[in-house]
Design a protein around this motif. Sequence first.
Motif, PDB file in Angstrom:
ATOM      1  N   UNK A   1      22.168  95.078  30.379  1.00  0.00           N
ATOM      2  CA  UNK A   1      22.649  93.729  30.635  1.00  0.00           C
ATOM      3  C   UNK A   1      23.922  93.498  29.817  1.00  0.00           C
ATOM      4  N   UNK A   2      24.946  92.867  30.413  1.00  0.00           N
ATOM      5  CA  UNK A   2      26.243  92.737  29.726  1.00  0.00           C
ATOM      6  C   UNK A   2      26.349  91.484  28.849  1.00  0.00           C
ATOM      7  N   UNK A   3      25.246  91.051  28.253  1.00  0.00           N
ATOM      8  CA  UNK A   3      25.259  89.806  27.485  1.00  0.00           C
ATOM      9  C   UNK A   3      26.313  89.808  26.387  1.00  0.00           C
TER      10      UNK A   3
ATOM     11  N   UNK B   1      29.685  87.470  26.249  1.00  0.00           N
ATOM     12  CA  UNK B   1      29.903  86.498  25.178  1.00  0.00           C
ATOM     13  C   UNK B   1      31.238  86.746  24.480  1.00  0.00           C
ATOM     14  N   UNK B   2      31.556  88.007  24.277  1.00  0.00           N
ATOM     15  CA  UNK B   2      32.815  88.345  23.605  1.00  0.00           C
ATOM     16  C   UNK B   2      34.010  87.965  24.468  1.00  0.00           C
TER      17      UNK B   2
ATOM     18  N   UNK C   1      38.652  84.320  25.826  1.00  0.00           N
ATOM     19  CA  UNK C   1      39.295  83.405  26.767  1.00  0.00           C
ATOM     20  C   UNK C   1      39.434  82.020  26.142  1.00  0.00           C
ATOM     21  N   UNK C   2      38.388  81.548  25.476  1.00  0.00           N
ATOM     22  CA  UNK C   2      38.424  80.237  24.837  1.00  0.00           C
ATOM     23  C   UNK C   2      39.509  80.180  23.766  1.00  0.00           C
ATOM     24  N   UNK C   3      39.599  81.234  22.974  1.00  0.00           N
ATOM     25  CA  UNK C   3      40.619  81.273  21.918  1.00  0.00           C
ATOM     26  C   UNK C   3      42.022  81.275  22.508  1.00  0.00           C
TER      27      UNK C   3
ATOM     28  N   UNK D   1      31.810  82.140  33.380  1.00  0.00           N
ATOM     29  CA  UNK D   1      32.270  83.286  34.153  1.00  0.00           C
ATOM     30  C   UNK D   1      31.469  83.393  35.444  1.00  0.00           C
ATOM     31  N   UNK D   2      32.134  83.832  36.489  1.00  0.00           N
ATOM     32  CA  UNK D   2      31.453  83.996  37.764  1.00  0.00           C
ATOM     33  C   UNK D   2      31.778  85.332  38.387  1.00  0.00           C
ATOM     34  N   UNK D   3      30.988  85.704  39.376  1.00  0.00           N
ATOM     35  CA  UNK D   3      31.222  86.934  40.113  1.00  0.00           C
ATOM     36  C   UNK D   3      32.241  86.639  41.212  1.00  0.00           C
TER      37      UNK D   3
END
Length: 213
Positions: free
Chosen positions: A75-77, A81-82, A87-89, A100-102
């Motif tokens: 799972x790419x959890x 998160x990273x 992106x937020x920064x 995030x979406x597919x």
Amino acid sequence: MDRRTLLKSSGAILGGLTLSGLINRAQAATPANAAVISFPTEKNPLLLNFNENSLGMSAQAKQAVVDCLPTAFRYPDAARAELIEQIAAHFGLKSENITLGNGSSETIQAAVQAIVLQAQQQQKKVQVIVPDPTFNYAELYAKPLGAEIVKVPLNAKLEFDLATMQAKAAAFAGKSIVYLCNPNNPTATITPAATMDSWIKSAPADTFFIVDE
């Protein structure tokens, strides 16, 4: 060790020990003449109405995919998160402001459903204002929920008629969802970011924007 750190370390260790050999054997077993569509052809043309990239995938992107294969079964959890934090920064936002979406369709659906649900809870009408023609997933997701679909034709230059869209939002007694695909699909016309930002800031109350870029 927290869950995120555990995911990172275990994914790397197991990927390195168990999957590298499997991937190598799978690559070796792939027929040399296997069909691979890498460049547009007469039978497989470039789909401009889907905004397909005529340059194809960059070498860096291809390498990134290859580098991730050993941990693809996890799972790419942690990676997710990273990425959200980065992106937020970059945009000066908080992590909770990023989702995030597919592809864009999944995020468009979530946004439309959230706004329509809020309108229903507040017992307000809701409309979706879209340019015409455009990528039609916002209206497809909104229509089964009972939202009114308002289509505003593009002008003679195939640009968004922002003035008419704003007027329809201002005249509506309820919540308005304005969907904009920039560059527009399928016309490929681009609305400058400064024009878009200025228009959004001057929008009537209870107007929500979904900008698909």
